[in-house]
Design a protein around this motif. Structure first.
Motif, PDB file in Angstrom:
ATOM      1  N   VAL A  45      -4.863 -36.652  -5.101  1.00 46.67           N
ATOM      2  CA  VAL A  45      -4.207 -36.754  -3.794  1.00 46.67           C
ATOM      3  C   VAL A  45      -3.769 -38.196  -3.532  1.00 46.67           C
ATOM      4  CG1 VAL A  45      -4.464 -36.420  -1.297  1.00 46.67           C
ATOM      5  CG2 VAL A  45      -5.524 -34.804  -2.885  1.00 46.67           C
ATOM      6  N   GLN A  46      -4.626 -39.143  -3.844  1.00 42.38           N
ATOM      7  CA  GLN A  46      -4.296 -40.548  -3.628  1.00 42.38           C
ATOM      8  C   GLN A  46      -3.093 -40.968  -4.470  1.00 42.38           C
ATOM      9  OE1 GLN A  46      -6.764 -43.901  -5.215  1.00 42.38           O
ATOM     10  NE2 GLN A  46      -7.323 -44.149  -3.054  1.00 42.38           N
TER      11      GLN A  46
ATOM     12  N   ILE B  39      -9.516 -37.262   2.409  1.00 43.57           N
ATOM     13  CA  ILE B  39      -8.584 -37.837   3.378  1.00 43.57           C
ATOM     14  C   ILE B  39      -8.972 -39.270   3.722  1.00 43.57           C
ATOM     15  CG2 ILE B  39      -7.737 -37.645   5.761  1.00 43.57           C
ATOM     16  CD1 ILE B  39      -8.008 -34.580   5.421  1.00 43.57           C
TER      17      ILE B  39
ATOM     18  N   ASP C   3       0.166 -39.449  -3.065  1.00 43.16           N
ATOM     19  CA  ASP C   3       0.629 -40.152  -1.869  1.00 43.16           C
ATOM     20  C   ASP C   3       1.288 -41.475  -2.260  1.00 43.16           C
ATOM     21  OD1 ASP C   3       0.848 -40.418   0.996  1.00 43.16           O
ATOM     22  OD2 ASP C   3      -0.793 -41.863   0.924  1.00 43.16           O
TER      23      ASP C   3
ATOM     24  N   VAL D 142      -7.873 -41.810   0.833  1.00 48.19           N
ATOM     25  CA  VAL D 142      -6.497 -41.864   0.318  1.00 48.19           C
ATOM     26  C   VAL D 142      -5.817 -43.201   0.587  1.00 48.19           C
ATOM     27  CG1 VAL D 142      -4.162 -40.927   0.652  1.00 48.19           C
ATOM     28  CG2 VAL D 142      -6.096 -39.379   0.331  1.00 48.19           C
TER      29      VAL D 142
ATOM     30  N   HIS E 234      -3.566 -34.792   4.703  1.00 48.92           N
ATOM     31  CA  HIS E 234      -3.871 -36.223   4.539  1.00 48.92           C
ATOM     32  C   HIS E 234      -3.239 -37.128   5.598  1.00 48.92           C
ATOM     33  CE1 HIS E 234       0.156 -36.804   2.762  1.00 48.92           C
ATOM     34  NE2 HIS E 234      -0.057 -38.103   2.867  1.00 48.92           N
ATOM     35  N   ASP E 235      -2.143 -36.705   6.227  1.00 49.11           N
ATOM     36  CA  ASP E 235      -1.473 -37.579   7.202  1.00 49.11           C
ATOM     37  C   ASP E 235      -1.558 -37.059   8.640  1.00 49.11           C
ATOM     38  OD1 ASP E 235      -0.692 -39.918   6.053  1.00 49.11           O
ATOM     39  OD2 ASP E 235       1.378 -39.331   5.646  1.00 49.11           O
TER      40      ASP E 235
ATOM     41  N   ALA F 112      -6.255 -30.788   0.902  1.00 50.04           N
ATOM     42  CA  ALA F 112      -6.423 -32.187   1.304  1.00 50.04           C
ATOM     43  C   ALA F 112      -5.078 -32.909   1.357  1.00 50.04           C
ATOM     44  CB  ALA F 112      -7.378 -32.898   0.357  1.00 50.04           C
ATOM     45  N   ALA F 113      -4.189 -32.599   0.411  1.00 50.28           N
ATOM     46  CA  ALA F 113      -2.854 -33.215   0.422  1.00 50.28           C
ATOM     47  C   ALA F 113      -2.080 -32.804   1.669  1.00 50.28           C
ATOM     48  CB  ALA F 113      -2.086 -32.832  -0.839  1.00 50.28           C
TER      49      ALA F 113
ATOM     50  N   ASP G 128      -1.884 -39.753  11.625  1.00 51.24           N
ATOM     51  CA  ASP G 128      -1.824 -41.017  10.874  1.00 51.24           C
ATOM     52  C   ASP G 128      -2.007 -42.205  11.821  1.00 51.24           C
ATOM     53  OD1 ASP G 128      -0.990 -43.300   9.453  1.00 51.24           O
ATOM     54  OD2 ASP G 128       0.537 -42.201   8.341  1.00 51.24           O
TER      55      ASP G 128
END
Length: 228
Positions: A129-130, A105, A133, A108, A66-67, A62-63, A70
């Motif tokens: 993950v949040q 995702i 970030d 986040v 995550h972007d 997920a990390a 974007d």
């Protein structure tokens, strides 16, 4: 062995993320090295929080994702989910695993907590993950990323006549027609992140990084006012 049993392949995921970033063309504040740092931070937080096995793998995947697409660069709220979902389905992951990754995702972003009274319980994987970030948005690296991002979008460095906005809603935060200064971004977002951490490990790391930003801002304003 199915994708669900062995977990989504990390190298394939990395290659996909790099390809997506190359297509999107973000600046250095949201490039592969940002994703790399967030992945490493998220895994570290997960282990400090006692996560193991499949949970750590879920955090890492997920990390990494995550972007993808974007919204700040794709200009679409839906592009990220659509792109990641297509990738996961192509890799044959189970519906359960796909939903877990997509939910992390989706949760986040800072913007999605603006004006929120609380969105229910945060899973341990999302929290890691949040927080990772957000940790990459504060401290020395956060300062560097903030000015890189501001330069890319041609933001004014600082204007004493433009006050930081308080009580921002998601709509106000995402409205790119309102041109804010780079220094104001510290007050509108970055200095708030320390108190938004969800994990104990994240809170401990954020304390130091927050102090680094406050010291920088104090020096910045002293130099701006010809006091130092």
């Amino acid at each position: 062995m199915t994708s669900e049993q062995k977990g989504l392949d990390i190298q394939i995921t990395e290659d996909f993320v790099k390809q997506e970033l190359a297509r999107l063309g973000p600046d250095a504040s949201h490039d592969w090295w940002h994703v790399y740092r967030v992945r490493n931070l998220a895994k570290s937080l997960a282990r400090q929080e006692g996560l193991t096995g499949k949970s750590v793998h879920l955090v890492e995947v997920a990390a990494l994702l995550h972007d993808v697409q974007d919204w700040k660069y794709s200009h679409s709220e839906n592009a990220s989910r659509a792109s990641v979902q297509a990738f996961l389905e192509a890799q044959g992951v189970s519906r359960e695993q796909k939903d877990q990754i997509l939910n992390i995702i989706a949760g986040v972003g800072f913007k999605d907590e603006l004006g929120s009274k609380g969105k229910g319980e945060t899973s341990p994987e999302l929290a890691c993950v949040q927080d990772a970030d957000r940790l990459d948005a504060v401290g020395a690296i956060g300062i560097a990323r903030c000015f890189t991002y501001g330069g890319y979008f041609k933001r004014v460095l600082h204007d004493p006549a433009v006050a930081p906005r308080s009580g921002l809603t998601k709509q106000q935060y995402t409205d790119k027609s309102v041109q804010q200064t780079t220094i104001n971004h510290f007050h509108e977002k970055l200095l708030k992140l320390k108190d938004m951490m969800k994990t104990g490990a994240g809170r401990r790391m954020a304390e130091h990084r927050h102090d680094v930003m406050e010291q920088f801002l104090d020096e910045f304003h002293r130099e701006w006012d010809a006091e130092a």
